[in-house]
Design a protein around this motif. Sequence first.
Motif: not given
Length: 178
Positions: A1-23
Amino acid sequence: MNLLTSSDSLVLWRDTVRDAEKRCAIRLERELETYLVSLLLRYMNQPEIAKQVFARAILEAQQMLERERNTALQEVGDQCLLFAGLFPRAAERRHVKISYFVDIGKTAYATISQQANDLYGSLAMQFVLLMDVLQSIRPYHDLLPLEAYEQWNELGSRRALNILQMYTDSLPVSARKK
């Protein structure tokens, strides 16, 4: 599991959605992925949506003038998608099935769609797929066998079918009427 450390909410949500797509082995069209990320950004600090009664909201929206109606219906569709994807247990607490959120959300998006291939038409047609991605944001499979069967059988959820197949080597049989 990746720790989400980005302070940029846009990047955080984009990465979260992409990780969910992969899952859930899904690759959303770019327009839908962007919409999902912006949806999460818009609603991340709006806990008042938990009090929404969606059936009433869609009926009230139908009585509005076109511009206001479309905005209200978009909000209903968005909120139903969030509930179905991020808070599926809310259906249980409200004594409704998750299909309640799915049906109302799809109807809201379809009502404001100008044509089948526009953004809202795509949101309506891909609603369950988007729900699957949102449910996959959690890195664990939280559906019990009967819940997975219900989401697969009633809604066509591919994620639910995959979870169901983790419980058994057998192929499930659909109880849907053809």
